[in-house]
Structure formats: C-alpha cells, structure tokens
Design a protein around this motif. Sequence first.
Motif, PDB file in Angstrom:
ATOM      1  N   VAL A 169       0.863  -1.189   0.000  1.00 44.78           N
ATOM      2  CA  VAL A 169       0.000   0.000   0.000  1.00 44.78           C
ATOM      3  C   VAL A 169       0.894   1.231   0.000  1.00 44.78           C
ATOM      4  CG1 VAL A 169      -1.840   1.268   1.163  1.00 44.78           C
ATOM      5  CG2 VAL A 169      -1.741  -1.231   1.352  1.00 44.78           C
ATOM      6  N   THR A 170       0.750   2.085  -1.003  1.00 43.63           N
ATOM      7  CA  THR A 170       1.514   3.335  -1.031  1.00 43.63           C
ATOM      8  C   THR A 170       0.667   4.478  -0.470  1.00 43.63           C
ATOM      9  OG1 THR A 170       0.862   4.063  -3.265  1.00 43.63           O
ATOM     10  CG2 THR A 170       2.705   2.503  -3.088  1.00 43.63           C
ATOM     11  N   ALA A 217       0.566   5.308   2.675  1.00 45.30           N
ATOM     12  CA  ALA A 217      -0.121   4.569   3.743  1.00 45.30           C
ATOM     13  C   ALA A 217      -0.052   5.229   5.106  1.00 45.30           C
ATOM     14  CB  ALA A 217       0.461   3.159   3.838  1.00 45.30           C
ATOM     15  N   SER A 218       0.545   6.396   5.214  1.00 44.14           N
ATOM     16  CA  SER A 218       0.749   6.967   6.551  1.00 44.14           C
ATOM     17  C   SER A 218      -0.461   7.720   7.084  1.00 44.14           C
ATOM     18  CB  SER A 218       1.963   7.906   6.532  1.00 44.14           C
ATOM     19  OG  SER A 218       1.752   9.002   5.654  1.00 44.14           O
ATOM     20  N   GLY A 238      -4.957   5.792   2.606  1.00 44.14           N
ATOM     21  CA  GLY A 238      -3.948   4.746   2.696  1.00 44.14           C
ATOM     22  C   GLY A 238      -3.884   4.109   4.062  1.00 44.14           C
ATOM     23  N   ALA A 257      -4.702   0.265   5.063  1.00 40.05           N
ATOM     24  CA  ALA A 257      -3.711  -0.540   5.775  1.00 40.05           C
ATOM     25  C   ALA A 257      -4.305  -1.180   7.019  1.00 40.05           C
ATOM     26  CB  ALA A 257      -2.509   0.329   6.143  1.00 40.05           C
ATOM     27  N   VAL A 277       1.685  -6.811   5.105  1.00 36.17           N
ATOM     28  CA  VAL A 277       1.558  -5.580   4.327  1.00 36.17           C
ATOM     29  C   VAL A 277       2.881  -4.822   4.305  1.00 36.17           C
ATOM     30  CG1 VAL A 277       0.278  -3.429   4.059  1.00 36.17           C
ATOM     31  CG2 VAL A 277      -0.877  -5.435   4.985  1.00 36.17           C
ATOM     32  N   LEU A 295       4.153  -1.184   3.673  1.00 37.06           N
ATOM     33  CA  LEU A 295       3.627   0.173   3.667  1.00 37.06           C
ATOM     34  C   LEU A 295       4.692   1.136   3.159  1.00 37.06           C
ATOM     35  CD1 LEU A 295       1.940   0.132   7.195  1.00 37.06           C
ATOM     36  CD2 LEU A 295       0.891  -0.397   4.991  1.00 37.06           C
ATOM     37  N   LEU A 328       3.762   5.053   9.569  1.00 38.08           N
ATOM     38  CA  LEU A 328       4.162   3.689   9.223  1.00 38.08           C
ATOM     39  C   LEU A 328       4.719   2.967  10.445  1.00 38.08           C
ATOM     40  CD1 LEU A 328       5.941   4.319   5.796  1.00 38.08           C
ATOM     41  CD2 LEU A 328       3.500   4.102   6.297  1.00 38.08           C
ATOM     42  N   VAL A 362       4.000  -6.250   9.332  1.00 40.13           N
ATOM     43  CA  VAL A 362       4.318  -5.003   8.635  1.00 40.13           C
ATOM     44  C   VAL A 362       5.803  -4.905   8.314  1.00 40.13           C
ATOM     45  CG1 VAL A 362       4.441  -2.480   8.864  1.00 40.13           C
ATOM     46  CG2 VAL A 362       2.388  -3.703   9.590  1.00 40.13           C
ATOM     47  N   TYR A 387       7.994  -1.709   6.241  1.00 36.84           N
ATOM     48  CA  TYR A 387       7.703  -0.396   5.669  1.00 36.84           C
ATOM     49  C   TYR A 387       8.949   0.242   5.081  1.00 36.84           C
ATOM     50  CZ  TYR A 387       9.405   1.963   9.961  1.00 36.84           C
ATOM     51  OH  TYR A 387      10.172   2.431  11.012  1.00 36.84           O
TER      52      TYR A 387
END
Length: 252
Positions: free
Chosen positions: A7-8, A10-11, A15, A19, A31, A33, A41, A52, A54
Amino acid sequence: MSPVIIVTGASRGLGAAIARQLLSPPIAANVVLVARTESGLKSFADEFPNQVAYLTGDLSTNRVNEDAIKLAISKFGKLDGIIFNAAILDPIAKIGKADISEWKKLYDINFFSLIVALKEAIPYLKETNGKVVFISSGAAHHYFYGWGAYGSSKAATDHLAATLAAEEPDIFSISLDPGVMDTDMQIDLRDKHGSEMSPSEHERFLKLKSEGGLSPPEVPGNVAVNLVLNGGPEVNGKALRFTAPELAEYSK
C-alpha cells in the motif's frame, strides 16, 4: 497463507484506512507500507510487528518503487497485490501559468512511479494471479479549474489500469475513484488553495464539509481492500467510482 499486499501513501488518510483493514482480523494480511513520512508507518509496525514491513521515501525516486517490491519478496516471500494510493495535488494553476517542472514532479509521483513499480512487480504478480488497485479521482473525467496536472495524471492512471488488464491476463487491474473524502487533501483545498480555484468550485468544497458530504476514508477503503483481495473479471480493467453498481458486492 496470508496475502501479501503493498500500500503506497499509507501513513494517513485513505492509505492508512486501507492498511488498518488489511492488517486487522479477519484478513490479517502481511503488508508493505510506503510513504514519505515514517511516523504513521512506524505506528503500524509497532502495533502489528509480525505483519508489517515499511519503506519511507519520495515515490518520484525510482529506487523507492523498486525497493518496495523487493522488500515484499524478501520479507514475505511473495506478492499478491498492490494498492497504488500515493499522489499529490499540487500544482493547482491555470495552464497559462503552468510551472512545467512542477507538472513533471507531479507526474513522476502520480503516474511514472506506478510504471516503475509495475515493471518490477509483474513477474511476481503473475505467479500469484495478483491484483492491482489504482486509486484514481473524479478529476480524471470532470474538469476542475486549475487541476490540469492532477486530473490528467489520473486520466492517465485510468488508461494504465486498462492497459495492464489487457496485457497481463493473469493479473487483475482496476482504477477506483474513491469520491470526496474527509482527508487532509480536503483541508488543503478549503484552507490553502481557494485563491487558485474558481470561487464556485471552492465554495462547493466548503459546503461539502459543512453539510456532511464527505465520506470517511474507511468507506471507499473497504471497497479497495475487497478488490485487491477478490477482484473479479466483471470489473477487470475498468475505471469505476466506489459507489458504482458494478462494485456493490465489494462494498459489503
């Protein structure tokens, strides 16, 4: 085996909503991120430490896009889907006052970054019959004063989704318009860009907020998640608003 999704953007906003749904039960996906800022993230990584990975960086840099794919494979061993959500709105300005370098920067992030990532990802997505969701915008089809850069980049994204579906029959692809959401982009439109837009369009965005016309990002986010997990041939290659009748089964 848990799905592996990138997922871009995502912060925060859409997004982050996507997430969280992917990471939470019953999906509990693994995922990757990606965003420009680390704080959001890292919060996900602290909350879901085993699910996760990232990466922070500017998506206008090719390395970030390529490294996101490599991270998914090295950390989780496969890639089942990508949700391309990251995008910028600036510059907002009439074509006659366009700063070409700013248009190019927007296209590097909103469009060319997608191609760089896809070129790296396609071999892995073919192995898993993977799925790609491009987050588009109503601006791809409807003119907004001063939005030439953003709107045209999203129209190009719609075309890219259709092209990917045609060229890669083992990969599902869709371009999704999430509607007008209650996110930071709307705050910027109301508070920062009024002088760069037509008065009537700026007033429209002000009224959408005051009259409760903005969707929570979790609503279109739910559709995006269902599509990246279960998107089917009936909507493959299409560009659709999240409320389209064709997507009714994906809103549940």
